[in-house]
Design a protein around this motif. Structure first.
Motif: not given
Lengths: 505, 102
Positions: B3, B29, B31-32, B78-84, B86-87
């Motif tokens: 909120l 995710e 849906e969220a 790459e530094e901030q989001v690269g790993m995510m 992959m996930v």
């Protein structure tokens, strides 16, 4: 100095369906007079048996392992096999016992119970192996009519059983909102559920009278208008459970506090300040029914219907119990970034690299162990699985794991989440009991405990928090290097001869 | 959507104009993420927050979508989001997000 060890761990739940309206989500719904929500809530409540049988709860108290939980078909809330309320690590308490313990924890005559309730509750206390030390004084009972008067004057909060009034928690001050009936209810709940958790250590053979220091690490604050958050839950709990030789204090750090506490406890013991440190946390009333709106919308029962607690004992090295290897501490320093990989690197790979170990060398990871059946319908995803995937992805980035093995790493080094979404409760430590047993049984050699905290919720900083350490197999008591007097004399004599020879030159 | 976040986004849109605000989501995710996108375009579907019944129609993207990736410095990304990347279920998120853009 030798590393400290994890001597025992306990996990407890108190099923409190009539407390759900005190949670943050129901309180908001009440302020909006959301009748539809409360009608659905009433239909979504579970029985005590359903709560006991619920597989994640059975895992939490130690009747099944996380691995066994992973083999149970989902949804877990349907068709669960019968379980026991008491497990290897703890106990699931019904509401009647919880209210009785709330009164037993009340040092300022703030909890009043009806004579009818006391008549029912005392035999329940007497029949409980750990709670039989407490008896409610029937002469201090209050009639329900007197309670109604206090409730109408907004000077108390109601304690109900199946909607029937059986007691109240009174305000502790006429004007100080820090001592309002609601805050006293929250704080007495922390104390009572903390007591329950700590007593379950006694059932495992721990002598609580030998505890020297207590750290309480829940998320509530006790104090008055001049020191809101002054504390000290730790000593209040210790007083109730016979820790006469202990002092203590509270440690706060949002959801990361239990992991911080594990490291504090291990350091206090390793440094020699205290021989045994009890870490304990009670439950959070505000989290009851926190995601109930989403659960009910998906025709699920209200799964956040319990208060959780835990306790664990960290002691001097006994040569047998798993050690807390404080040479490995992952720290999210103030200057560290807050991107997922910066956080995962700081908490996992950097401390391991510093001692020449790889991510794949650690057998299990325990991070944010929230039950996914609670978080997924609310849009938060499978939190522990996301953590294990991030750790695996980091291992891929650092060349320690093939990308194709990412999911098998998650399966082999992770585990399903089984802890209630009570803020601090899931934070890495729910696995201390199972992990300790797995190490003692020779199934694994090590696990990493990872705590994370969302500091921005306090509106003081946008920083994120996290800390981690490794618990691993005890290498056995190292034989201390003996002090050989003869050898010492020989060395001194030799040194003096050398000096004399130099002086003579 | 939280909120407080709804309130902040509503305030930002009022201050700068709806056409000058782009919302970049980072949820884990699909849906969220979709629900958040719906909230800042068609209004809060749960009717709980400040955006209930408020159709801001803001531009909204997820950080892992190509449109965002293209405009961010690749080293920083790459530094901030690269790993995510992959996930996260990147394709599922992109498909969910596209439903809320005209």
């Amino acid at each position: 100095m030798s590393f400290a060890v994890v001597k025992a761990a306990s996990y407890t739940l108190a099923h409190t369906p009539d407390f759900i309206p005190f949670g943050s989500t129901p309180t908001t719904a009440k302020a909006r007079d959301d009748q539809e929500y409360f009608a659905a809530l009433k239909n979504g409540l579970r029985s005590f048996d359903d709560v006991v049988n619920y597989p994640p709860n059975q895992c939490y108290v130690g009747n099944i392992t996380p691995h066994q939980l992973g083999e149970v078909a989902q949804p877990w809330y349907q068709d669960a096999a019968a379980g026991e309320r008491t497990g290897r690590y703890g106990d699931i308490m019904p509401q009647v016992e919880f209210y009785a313990l709330l009164k037993a924890s009340d040092a300022f005559d703030l909890v009043a119970l009806t004579p009818e309730f006391i008549e029912v509750a005392n035999p329940k206390l007497a029949a409980h192996p750990l709670l039989k030390r407490y008896t409610l004084d029937a002469s201090k009972a209050m009639a329900a009519t007197d309670m109604h008067a206090m409730l109408e004057a907004h000077k108390a909060e109601p304690l109900k059983m199946d909607g029937e009034l059986v007691g109240i928690v009174k305000q502790a001050h006429d004007e100080d909102e820090n001592l309002s009936a609601h805050i006293m209810l929250e704080n007495l709940t922390v104390k009572a559920t903390g007591v329950h958790a700590a007593l379950c250590l006694e059932a495992q053979g721990v002598d609580l009278s030998e505890v020297e220091y207590i750290i309480e690490c829940s998320e509530e604050a006790c104090g008055d208008i001049n020191q809101r958050g002054g504390g000290n839950f730790a000593k209040a709990i210790g007083e109730m459970i016979g820790c006469a030789s202990a002092t203590g204090s509270d440690l706060r750090g949002f959801c990361a506090a239990p992991a911080h506490s594990l490291i504090h406890a291990a350091a206090l013991v390793k440094g020699g300040a205290f021989k045994s440190v009890l870490v304990v946390a009670g439950g959070a009333v505000a989290k009851l029914g926190m995601n109930s709106r989403e659960h009910l919308a998906k025709d699920m029962p209200v799964l956040e219907d319990c208060l959780a607690g835990f306790a664990f004992l960290v002691t001097e090295n006994d040569g047998v119990s798993p050690i807390v290897n404080t040479d490995i501490i992952g720290r999210l320093n103030v200057g560290a970034g807050s991107s997922p990989q910066a956080v995962t690197s700081a908490l996992v790979s950097e401390p391991l690299n510093a001692v020449g170990r790889k991510i794949t060398d650690i057998d299990r990871y325990s991070a944010e162990m929230q039950n996914p059946e609670i978080t997924k319908p609310a849009g938060a995803g499978d939190v522990p699985e996301a953590n294990f995937k991030m750790i695996a992805a980091l291992a891929v980035k650092e060349g320690q794991l093939e990308r194709k093995d990412l999911l098998s790493f998650v399966k082999n080094h992770g585990m399903p989440g089984f802890a209630l979404t009570q803020g601090h409760i899931p934070s890495g430590v729910p696995y201390l009991g199972h992990g300790r047993d797995a190490i003692m049984n020779g199934e694994i050699n090590s696990f990493m405990v990872i705590g994370k905290g969302s500091l921005f919720l306090g509106r003081m900083t946008n920083l994120f928090d996290g800390i981690s350490t490794v618990v691993e197999k005890n290498p056995g008591v190292q034989e201390a290097a003996g002090f050989d007097k003869d050898e010492a004399r020989r060395l001194v004599a030799q040194a003096m001869q050398d000096v004399a020879a130099r002086l003579a030159e | 959507m939280d909120l407080e976040n709804q309130k902040r986004i509503k305030d930002l849109a009022e201050t700068h104009g709806n056409e000058n605000v782009v919302v970049v989501l980072g949820g884990a995710e699909a849906e969220a993420s979709g629900l958040a996108a719906e909230t800042v375009t068609a209004g809060d579907p749960t009717f709980a927050g400040p955006l209930a019944g408020v159709q801001l129609g803001l531009s909204v993207y997820h950080i892992t979508e190509e449109a965002v990736k293209e405009v961010v410095n690749s080293d920083v990304y790459e530094e901030q989001v690269g790993m995510m990347e992959m996930v996260l279920p990147v394709e599922e998120i992109a498909s969910e997000m596209s439903q809320f853009r005209g």
